[in-house]
Design a protein around this motif. Sequence first.
Motif: not given
Lengths: 160, 93, 120
Positions: A112-128
């Motif tokens: 997701i981060t390597a494709t320009p235009g979308s950026l992974w910010v955070q992963h909530d491990a409790n709520r998935h």
Amino acid sequence: MKRLVPFPLLALALFAMWILLTGFSPGHVLLGALVALIVSRTMLSLRPEPPRVRIGWAMVRLAGLVLADIVRSNMAVAKIILSNPPDRHAGFIELPTDLRSPYALAVLALIITATPGSLWVQHDANRHVILIHVLDLVDETEWVTQIRERYERLLMEIFE
Amino acid sequence: MTSLLLALAITASQILLGLAMGCAAFRMLRGPRAQDRVLGLDTLYLTGMLLLLTYGIQTGRTLYFETALVIALLGFVGTVALGKFLMRGEVIE
Amino acid sequence: MMQAPDLPTWAAIIVGLLVLGGAALTLVGALGLIRLPGFYARVHATTLGATAGMAAILLGSMLCFSIIQTRPVVHEILIALFVTLTTPVTLILLARAAIYRDRSEKASRVSSDGGAEREE
């Protein structure tokens, strides 16, 4: 064998790196093999969770898909930068995910981060739930279904 | 003739990469916030690495490849350290 | 300093196009750093030079050295692998730092769960 080389893939990668950096000669093959064996053993103290990877066509298809998407979104982002449309608005989307394996999530983060235009910010491990920033957000549900159908299904096939 | 064309193309791309480094440096110097500066630095070292690779093609020496590899390694560590500092160094400004 | 290695015509054209294209794409990405508003939008601009720009220049370099040394030279793959693995890590870390700072700033003004959407 398992006790001598606990991480065969890591050892092989280290060996390949040594040969690529120094050039192919009998002395360097010996030295590289020695370095790969000793250095890959240092991972033992980290005790990583053993990954379950299914090697197959899904990997090849995922790699091809990601390469094509990177090229396509490069063009799209370049167009946005050059023309700078005034009606573009960026925003965050929340992506509910079924992936549980940390390795699969790491690969998805890279994609997701390597494709320009979308950026992974955070992963909530409790709520998935994964928080993703999108540069050109038109339709939130379209993004969610696209990521789920394109990458998540293949990652599930490979890792779980 | 083709050698001249290639030389022109490489020189032109070096100028383009130099301009890109200028843009990154502008963002690094102007801010407005600390994370913008770190982002500028990240782009600056990546572009510098690419510029060194074009020098490698121009001179035909592999020395530049090794320099580029070292820049990639050190730049990554530097940016990660700065990012960590932004997270932990100051809790509330 | 205008010099270039002696390559056959087809290789010279491919190498020239690859290097020029990669450099142009990197410049567009860097321009995005200046033109786009807000930090989160600018992060996307960096990826341009780090993926396609880097890949094009490395491919050109691989082709050029393979022909000069008349054997396949693939050690550029190391740089490509390293950059594709590390750039997302740094960008994710930076984005998380930014969102953390935005949230703590917002929380000091109004107590909210923090959507952290700031375009300046």
